[in-house]
Design an enzyme around this catalytic site. Sequence first.
Site, PDB file in Angstrom:
ATOM      1  N   SER A 188       0.841  -1.186   0.000  1.00 46.21           N
ATOM      2  CA  SER A 188       0.000   0.000   0.000  1.00 46.21           C
ATOM      3  C   SER A 188       0.892   1.259   0.000  1.00 46.21           C
ATOM      4  O   SER A 188       1.708   1.422  -0.908  1.00 46.21           O
ATOM      5  CB  SER A 188      -0.954  -0.036   1.191  1.00 46.21           C
ATOM      6  OG  SER A 188      -1.986   0.903   1.034  1.00 46.21           O
TER       7      SER A 188
ATOM      8  N   GLU B  40      -8.985  -4.446  -4.477  1.00 46.40           N
ATOM      9  CA  GLU B  40      -8.400  -3.733  -3.348  1.00 46.40           C
ATOM     10  C   GLU B  40      -9.468  -3.004  -2.524  1.00 46.40           C
ATOM     11  O   GLU B  40      -9.546  -3.164  -1.304  1.00 46.40           O
ATOM     12  CB  GLU B  40      -7.384  -2.709  -3.860  1.00 46.40           C
ATOM     13  CG  GLU B  40      -6.223  -3.289  -4.657  1.00 46.40           C
ATOM     14  CD  GLU B  40      -5.077  -3.776  -3.793  1.00 46.40           C
ATOM     15  OE1 GLU B  40      -5.178  -3.650  -2.562  1.00 46.40           O
ATOM     16  OE2 GLU B  40      -4.100  -4.288  -4.358  1.00 46.40           O
TER      17      GLU B  40
ATOM     18  N   HIS C 186      -7.820  -5.532  -0.261  1.00 47.07           N
ATOM     19  CA  HIS C 186      -6.613  -4.842   0.185  1.00 47.07           C
ATOM     20  C   HIS C 186      -6.059  -5.525   1.437  1.00 47.07           C
ATOM     21  O   HIS C 186      -6.806  -5.827   2.371  1.00 47.07           O
ATOM     22  CB  HIS C 186      -6.963  -3.387   0.493  1.00 47.07           C
ATOM     23  CG  HIS C 186      -5.806  -2.452   0.584  1.00 47.07           C
ATOM     24  ND1 HIS C 186      -4.887  -2.296  -0.426  1.00 47.07           N
ATOM     25  CD2 HIS C 186      -5.422  -1.587   1.577  1.00 47.07           C
ATOM     26  CE1 HIS C 186      -4.001  -1.385  -0.067  1.00 47.07           C
ATOM     27  NE2 HIS C 186      -4.289  -0.948   1.143  1.00 47.07           N
TER      28      HIS C 186
END
Length: 490
Positions: free
Chosen positions: A186, A315, A407
């Site tokens: 991320s 995600e 995610h």
Amino acid sequence: MTDAPVVQTASGRVRGRWRGRSAAFLGIPFAQAPVGDLRFAAPVAPEPWKGVRDALEYAPTAQRGDKGITLIPEPSIPGDATLNVNVFTPAPGAADAKLPVLVWIHGGGFVAGSPASPWYDGRSFNRDGIVTVSISYRLGFDGFGHIAGAPSNRGVRDWLAALEWVQANIAAFGGDPTRVTIAGQSAGGGAVLTLLGMPKAQHLFRAAWALSPALADVSVERSRTLSAKLAHLAGVSPTVDGFGSVPEAEIEKLQDAAAAAPGRDPLAGVRSLIDEGLPWGPAIDGDLVAQPTLGSLESGVGADKPLVIGTTDDEFTMVLDDAKGKLRFLPVGPLLGRLLTDRDVRRAYLAANAAQRRKGTAAVLGRYATDAIFRSGVVRVADARGDAPTYAYRFAWPSPTRTWALHCLDVPFWFDCLGADGVAAVAGSDPPQRLAAAVHGSAVAFVRDGDPDWPAWARHPGITRIFGGPPQMPDVAADGYASVRALLVR
């Protein structure tokens, strides 16, 4: 291995603890505490100490307070000395071992996150002969905000200082400073790409792996505007003295208000994130970050270093799960048009995502946010690097508890830590160890040899390793990101 391991660093000796066949050294300072006159300064080397310093517990984190339930358990630890590293090694004190080294940079949107997560424990990499380091850095405004009279990109300078610490000290922990791979997820993946495109960082690592990278590349204008807005909200001048008079906790509250999208439109925040990117993070300062990262990579910076880059398939699709009941009767075209205004591009994108469209309007909007923020970036980065060795992948296994390949879901598979606290919440009670062996095995091969064991993008543009796809999906797809290509004309 009954005696506690002790290692000599440049600042003094540290005592770790054995955990089976490997050892952990936690909370070793790579810089002095960023408080007082050092709060907005570049990182300063730690003061040497005498005797042996215990490195048995995680040190204070830049993240403050209880963040509640998050996808990755990342605890906040109070205290001032937030600039530290954690070293996990199978060969403490063996300077002749020369094992490959993995340096992990945590995510959290550049405003949150912690290196003290149980998911970032290097135990499995140690088992496979890799020394592992997790690092901390200043977050949010303190790490990245524009302040007249203060060095820019203080969080980036923290990354560089931590990597310099690795260069100077990792041999004492059994690592080889010439075989360092940086990795992160991320915002941590965005940090990896930022460093890969930064000329001043090239001597600090030899390879990079970016999981779901979120680049910031905040413009000078936006950085200054946000900082001026925050100063106004705090009632101080936008200077070192002005901001220094505001406690961290107050700054943290105000930085969210300064960056908030105006109006009540629930899609305004998503649209702002897509159009403008993250508000706090590496800024294009003309010094460390001289130009946008994509342009830097396109110019050839970092081209000698292999890169693995990829995302999960959905995600951010989860963010609209609560609204899917209300959205299922609404036509997707007009709603998507509020985020994707070009009609021709929108039609091409919907045509390329027919399978997702069958899952409903919320699924399409969530996939578009995923594609615009994360997945299209994989193609842009891989194409920008030209002939440089770049390897793309997708993590396609859907969470049995959260529906999507969401995610953060890939992180415990990458670290091969499926039994760690918090994993069951996103991966279920019986996550597939075979998938962890495949993902982690590729990471080990890459850190060790610079090749994850599937074809490079430059030789076969579009080629993508698929982890955890359905049985009918090949392990290696000829064009694994074909569904996002309509967005690349924008």
